[in-house]
Design a protein around this motif. Structure first.
Motif, PDB file in Angstrom:
ATOM      1  N   UNK A  12       1.249  -1.196   0.109  1.00 33.37           N
ATOM      2  CA  UNK A  12      -0.545   0.023  -0.488  1.00 33.37           C
ATOM      3  C   UNK A  12       1.049   1.131   0.119  1.00 33.37           C
ATOM      4  N   UNK A  13       0.598   2.369  -0.963  1.00 29.49           N
ATOM      5  CA  UNK A  13       1.875   3.572  -0.869  1.00 29.49           C
ATOM      6  C   UNK A  13       0.609   4.528  -1.520  1.00 29.49           C
ATOM      7  N   UNK A  14       1.718   5.763  -1.356  1.00 29.63           N
ATOM      8  CA  UNK A  14       0.801   6.897  -0.966  1.00 29.63           C
ATOM      9  C   UNK A  14       0.097   7.018  -2.422  1.00 29.63           C
ATOM     10  N   UNK A  66       6.816   8.851  -1.713  1.00 34.74           N
ATOM     11  CA  UNK A  66       5.788  10.251  -1.019  1.00 34.74           C
ATOM     12  C   UNK A  66       6.399  10.026   0.127  1.00 34.74           C
ATOM     13  N   UNK A  67       6.749   9.066   0.770  1.00 35.49           N
ATOM     14  CA  UNK A  67       7.624   9.746   1.964  1.00 35.49           C
ATOM     15  C   UNK A  67       8.553   8.554   1.994  1.00 35.49           C
ATOM     16  N   UNK A  78       2.513  -1.907   4.928  1.00 35.04           N
ATOM     17  CA  UNK A  78       1.755  -0.855   5.568  1.00 35.04           C
ATOM     18  C   UNK A  78       2.899   0.536   5.432  1.00 35.04           C
ATOM     19  N   UNK A  79       2.507   2.068   5.062  1.00 40.27           N
ATOM     20  CA  UNK A  79       3.348   3.349   4.824  1.00 40.27           C
ATOM     21  C   UNK A  79       2.864   3.969   5.993  1.00 40.27           C
ATOM     22  N   UNK A 120     -10.309   9.923  -0.186  1.00 37.82           N
ATOM     23  CA  UNK A 120      -9.166   9.582   1.134  1.00 37.82           C
ATOM     24  C   UNK A 120      -8.619   8.855   0.933  1.00 37.82           C
ATOM     25  N   UNK A 121      -7.764   7.691   1.360  1.00 44.97           N
ATOM     26  CA  UNK A 121      -7.120   6.880   1.637  1.00 44.97           C
ATOM     27  C   UNK A 121      -7.331   6.510   3.190  1.00 44.97           C
ATOM     28  N   UNK A 122      -8.688   6.246   3.429  1.00 44.91           N
ATOM     29  CA  UNK A 122      -9.598   5.629   4.616  1.00 44.91           C
ATOM     30  C   UNK A 122      -9.625   4.445   4.844  1.00 44.91           C
TER      31      UNK A 122
END
Length: 251
Positions: free
Chosen positions: A15-17, A134-135, A70-71, A43-45
């Motif tokens: 799971x990425x941004x 992303x991060x 998971x990020x 949104x990525x909820x």
């Protein structure tokens, strides 16, 4: 007929941004299909992410187990932080249980850099894995043993600026490639001095933006390499979960 361990098939999800990627692995971490991806929802909820995963894998071959990178900070399958997806959405969400319910198979969830680390390291000495996406993701392994919950991204590199802020995707877009590469040189120097790693592995989509020569013990790895770590989460099934994940040294 129940599958034997040698026939194990693992659905491995990253799971990425920007994207959610997945494939099916065998016990050895070999891809049984090319990995596929779909845009991360906004949104990525949790509800939207699980719906998106369902859409992504609905036509995949059969699998027995699920592994997820998971990020954020994940403890025993429960998300604690999700800086690039929204911690307000994710704090204390038991993603492993939600996926087990949604997909009907046992699931393990770990930090994405941890899973990538399990997929790429040799199992010899102190090995560090970073992801530039992303991060900024980080993982450490000693002789193949995963040392979980390592979140260097949130340390300040200077007053008011964390590593995520300093070299994440927004910094690359704002500062441009040349300035971002200068920052990466500084970060690599810090990592080398502080950790004295034997090997540093560099993954994530923005690893392609590095323009300078790397040391001999620094290696670029791909998303496909990293997603293979999903199989190794199940090598010691029945003996506990993430904390026992270990890579066997290669010959």
């Amino acid at each position: 007929m129940k599958n034997t361990p040698s026939q194990l098939r693992v659905l491995s999800i990253d799971i990425g941004g920007s994207h959610i990627k997945a494939t099916i692995l065998n016990k050895k971490g070999e891809l049984k299909m090319e990995y596929d991806k779909i845009a991360t929802p906004a949104p990525a909820n949790p509800e939207n992410v699980i719906k998106t995963i369902n859409t992504l894998v609905k036509d995949f071959p059969a699998y027995d187990k699920i592994s997820v990178g998971f990020p954020g900070y994940v403890k025993n399958g429960v998300v604690k932080t999700a800086p690039n997806l929204g911690t307000d959405f994710w704090a204390d969400v038991d993603l492993s249980k939600k996926l087990e319910k949604a997909l009907g198979k046992p699931a393990q969830v770990v930090n994405d850099a941890d899973m990538q680390g399990l997929g790429v390291v040799s199992g010899k000495g102190l090995e560090m894995v970073i992801t530039l996406g992303t991060g900024f993701g980080t993982a450490l392994l000693m002789d193949g043993h995963l040392l979980p919950h390592f979140e260097l991204a949130h340390l300040p590199i200077k007053e008011g600026i964390t590593y995520d802020n300093y070299i994440g995707e927004k910094a690359l877009e704002k500062e441009g490639k040349e300035r971002w590469n200068k920052r990466m040189k500084k970060v690599f120097k810090i990592l080398k001095t502080v950790f004295n790693y034997d090997t540093l592995y560099i993954g994530g989509g923005n690893s392609d933006e590095l323009t300078f020569k790397l040391d001999k013990n620094m290696k670029i790895v791909t998303n496909a390499d990293g997603i293979k770590g999903g199989a190794r989460l199940w090598l010691n099934e029945g003996e506990g979960k993430t904390k026992r994940a270990k890579v066997k040294p290669t010959e």
